[in-house]
Design a protein around this motif. Structure first.
Motif, PDB file in Angstrom:
ATOM      1  N   ALA A  34      36.148  27.894  52.269  1.00 49.19           N
ATOM      2  CA  ALA A  34      36.882  28.960  52.965  1.00 49.19           C
ATOM      3  C   ALA A  34      38.350  29.257  52.303  1.00 49.19           C
ATOM      4  O   ALA A  34      38.602  30.485  52.482  1.00 49.19           O
ATOM      5  N   ALA A  35      38.914  28.509  51.377  1.00 48.85           N
ATOM      6  CA  ALA A  35      40.066  28.991  50.696  1.00 48.85           C
ATOM      7  C   ALA A  35      39.766  29.614  49.416  1.00 48.85           C
ATOM      8  O   ALA A  35      40.418  30.539  48.947  1.00 48.85           O
ATOM      9  N   GLY A  36      38.683  29.164  48.969  1.00 46.73           N
ATOM     10  CA  GLY A  36      38.189  29.787  47.440  1.00 46.73           C
ATOM     11  C   GLY A  36      37.254  31.069  47.422  1.00 46.73           C
ATOM     12  O   GLY A  36      37.410  31.797  46.677  1.00 46.73           O
ATOM     13  N   SER A  37      36.751  31.407  48.650  1.00 46.45           N
ATOM     14  CA  SER A  37      35.797  32.179  48.839  1.00 46.45           C
ATOM     15  C   SER A  37      36.413  33.687  48.712  1.00 46.45           C
ATOM     16  O   SER A  37      35.890  34.551  48.132  1.00 46.45           O
ATOM     17  N   PRO A  38      37.634  33.760  49.504  1.00 46.33           N
ATOM     18  CA  PRO A  38      38.174  35.220  49.261  1.00 46.33           C
ATOM     19  C   PRO A  38      38.552  35.563  47.809  1.00 46.33           C
ATOM     20  O   PRO A  38      38.330  36.575  47.465  1.00 46.33           O
ATOM     21  N   VAL A  39      38.863  34.557  47.144  1.00 49.33           N
ATOM     22  CA  VAL A  39      39.392  34.874  45.615  1.00 49.33           C
ATOM     23  C   VAL A  39      37.989  35.127  44.800  1.00 49.33           C
ATOM     24  O   VAL A  39      38.036  36.159  44.133  1.00 49.33           O
ATOM     25  N   LEU A  40      37.272  34.485  44.990  1.00 45.30           N
ATOM     26  CA  LEU A  40      35.865  34.980  44.300  1.00 45.30           C
ATOM     27  C   LEU A  40      35.278  36.090  44.626  1.00 45.30           C
ATOM     28  O   LEU A  40      34.666  36.839  43.850  1.00 45.30           O
ATOM     29  N   THR A  41      35.267  36.352  46.041  1.00 47.62           N
ATOM     30  CA  THR A  41      34.768  37.712  46.589  1.00 47.62           C
ATOM     31  C   THR A  41      35.546  38.894  46.023  1.00 47.62           C
ATOM     32  O   THR A  41      35.199  39.961  45.518  1.00 47.62           O
ATOM     33  N   ALA A  42      36.914  38.697  45.729  1.00 45.22           N
ATOM     34  CA  ALA A  42      37.904  39.752  45.244  1.00 45.22           C
ATOM     35  C   ALA A  42      37.402  39.897  43.807  1.00 45.22           C
ATOM     36  O   ALA A  42      37.330  40.945  43.269  1.00 45.22           O
ATOM     37  N   ALA A  43      37.131  38.733  42.914  1.00 47.00           N
ATOM     38  CA  ALA A  43      36.795  38.801  41.712  1.00 47.00           C
ATOM     39  C   ALA A  43      35.405  39.714  41.338  1.00 47.00           C
ATOM     40  O   ALA A  43      35.477  40.631  40.581  1.00 47.00           O
ATOM     41  N   VAL A  44      34.511  39.193  42.351  1.00 51.61           N
ATOM     42  CA  VAL A  44      33.095  40.005  42.252  1.00 51.61           C
ATOM     43  C   VAL A  44      33.361  41.491  42.428  1.00 51.61           C
ATOM     44  O   VAL A  44      32.643  42.349  41.999  1.00 51.61           O
ATOM     45  N   ALA A  45      34.152  41.626  43.493  1.00 50.62           N
ATOM     46  CA  ALA A  45      34.197  43.057  43.894  1.00 50.62           C
ATOM     47  C   ALA A  45      34.835  44.014  42.888  1.00 50.62           C
ATOM     48  O   ALA A  45      34.664  45.015  42.322  1.00 50.62           O
ATOM     49  N   ARG A  46      36.006  43.361  42.193  1.00 51.41           N
ATOM     50  CA  ARG A  46      36.583  44.074  40.898  1.00 51.41           C
ATOM     51  C   ARG A  46      35.470  44.301  39.992  1.00 51.41           C
ATOM     52  O   ARG A  46      35.559  45.404  39.348  1.00 51.41           O
ATOM     53  N   ALA A  47      34.807  43.131  39.579  1.00 50.31           N
ATOM     54  CA  ALA A  47      33.678  43.423  38.528  1.00 50.31           C
ATOM     55  C   ALA A  47      32.762  44.385  38.990  1.00 50.31           C
ATOM     56  O   ALA A  47      32.225  45.233  37.945  1.00 50.31           O
ATOM     57  N   LEU A  48      32.252  44.539  40.067  1.00 50.74           N
ATOM     58  CA  LEU A  48      31.147  45.525  40.496  1.00 50.74           C
ATOM     59  C   LEU A  48      31.829  46.698  40.550  1.00 50.74           C
ATOM     60  O   LEU A  48      31.172  48.053  40.078  1.00 50.74           O
ATOM     61  N   ALA A  49      33.101  47.088  40.923  1.00 54.57           N
ATOM     62  CA  ALA A  49      33.910  48.285  40.850  1.00 54.57           C
ATOM     63  C   ALA A  49      33.910  48.821  39.500  1.00 54.57           C
ATOM     64  O   ALA A  49      33.853  50.020  39.142  1.00 54.57           O
ATOM     65  N   ALA A  50      34.469  47.781  38.577  1.00 61.21           N
ATOM     66  CA  ALA A  50      34.685  48.228  37.299  1.00 61.21           C
ATOM     67  C   ALA A  50      33.188  48.745  36.582  1.00 61.21           C
ATOM     68  O   ALA A  50      33.210  49.565  35.761  1.00 61.21           O
ATOM     69  N   ASP A  51      32.309  48.088  36.973  1.00 67.24           N
ATOM     70  CA  ASP A  51      30.682  48.408  36.360  1.00 67.24           C
ATOM     71  C   ASP A  51      30.448  49.664  36.961  1.00 67.24           C
ATOM     72  O   ASP A  51      29.737  50.337  36.186  1.00 67.24           O
ATOM     73  N   ALA A  52      30.714  49.936  38.116  1.00 71.50           N
ATOM     74  CA  ALA A  52      30.412  51.389  38.785  1.00 71.50           C
ATOM     75  C   ALA A  52      31.167  52.315  38.092  1.00 71.50           C
ATOM     76  O   ALA A  52      31.130  53.438  38.640  1.00 71.50           O
ATOM     77  N   GLY A  53      32.262  52.187  37.465  1.00 70.73           N
ATOM     78  CA  GLY A  53      33.051  53.271  37.012  1.00 70.73           C
ATOM     79  C   GLY A  53      34.459  53.422  37.919  1.00 70.73           C
ATOM     80  O   GLY A  53      34.978  54.694  37.578  1.00 70.73           O
ATOM     81  N   ILE A  54      34.553  52.804  39.027  1.00 68.63           N
ATOM     82  CA  ILE A  54      35.482  52.900  39.829  1.00 68.63           C
ATOM     83  C   ILE A  54      36.874  52.487  38.995  1.00 68.63           C
ATOM     84  O   ILE A  54      36.749  51.186  38.952  1.00 68.63           O
ATOM     85  N   GLU A  55      38.105  53.056  39.358  1.00 74.25           N
ATOM     86  CA  GLU A  55      39.354  52.563  38.671  1.00 74.25           C
ATOM     87  C   GLU A  55      39.825  51.373  39.673  1.00 74.25           C
ATOM     88  O   GLU A  55      40.016  51.655  40.996  1.00 74.25           O
ATOM     89  N   VAL A  56      40.005  50.231  38.992  1.00 73.23           N
ATOM     90  CA  VAL A  56      40.328  49.154  39.757  1.00 73.23           C
ATOM     91  C   VAL A  56      41.808  48.660  39.509  1.00 73.23           C
ATOM     92  O   VAL A  56      42.433  47.966  40.392  1.00 73.23           O
ATOM     93  N   GLY A  57      42.478  49.574  38.944  1.00 68.99           N
ATOM     94  CA  GLY A  57      43.803  49.294  38.629  1.00 68.99           C
ATOM     95  C   GLY A  57      44.227  48.197  37.429  1.00 68.99           C
ATOM     96  O   GLY A  57      43.020  47.600  37.006  1.00 68.99           O
ATOM     97  N   ARG A  58      45.132  47.686  37.431  1.00 72.75           N
ATOM     98  CA  ARG A  58      45.693  46.522  36.616  1.00 72.75           C
ATOM     99  C   ARG A  58      45.618  45.357  37.349  1.00 72.75           C
ATOM    100  O   ARG A  58      45.686  45.155  38.410  1.00 72.75           O
ATOM    101  N   SER A  59      45.257  44.368  36.537  1.00 74.75           N
ATOM    102  CA  SER A  59      45.202  42.910  36.916  1.00 74.75           C
ATOM    103  C   SER A  59      46.389  42.159  37.139  1.00 74.75           C
ATOM    104  O   SER A  59      47.498  42.634  36.437  1.00 74.75           O
ATOM    105  N   PRO A  60      46.657  41.630  38.467  1.00 75.99           N
ATOM    106  CA  PRO A  60      47.937  41.177  38.464  1.00 75.99           C
ATOM    107  C   PRO A  60      48.324  39.831  37.736  1.00 75.99           C
ATOM    108  O   PRO A  60      47.498  39.046  37.425  1.00 75.99           O
ATOM    109  N   GLU A  61      49.437  39.973  37.145  1.00 74.37           N
ATOM    110  CA  GLU A  61      49.893  38.799  36.162  1.00 74.37           C
ATOM    111  C   GLU A  61      50.859  38.107  36.518  1.00 74.37           C
ATOM    112  O   GLU A  61      51.984  38.278  37.248  1.00 74.37           O
TER     113      GLU A  61
END
Length: 97
Positions: A70-97
């Motif tokens: 329950a705690a780790g899946s939102p982080v993993l889902t967000a990472a997968v969504a960013r990767a899918l969006a970047a692969d589709a050519g959608i601007e995902v913005g800067r990665s938070p550091e």
């Protein structure tokens, strides 16, 4: 009896999300159907599995698994969504550091 109710509720969530993921066309849309499974179905199933065993080491293991998923899946889902969006050519913005 309560155990079966919790397990059947978890199973119903998984089935409805699976049907929704099959109907959805885009990968980013399908990804939204993963959230109820990891945040609702997994804790319900783990609670249903932990209730009949009482307070044992096995119950603690089940609870730890539910918390980690329950705690780790939102982080993993967000990472997968960013990767899918970047692969589709959608601007995902800067990665938070």
């Amino acid at each position: 009896m309560l155990t079966w109710v919790l397990v059947l509720l978890a199973l119903a969530v998984v089935v409805f999300c699976a049907i929704g993921a099959l109907v959805a066309r885009r990968p980013l849309t399908r990804l939204h159907f993963l959230a109820p499974i990891t945040t609702v179905a997994v804790p319900l199933f783990c609670l249903g599995a932990a209730l009949p065993t009482g307070f044992t080491l096995g119950t603690a293991t089940i609870v730890v698994i539910a918390v980690v998923v329950a705690a780790g899946s939102p982080v993993l889902t967000a990472a997968v969504a960013r990767a899918l969006a970047a692969d589709a050519g959608i601007e995902v913005g800067r990665s938070p550091e």
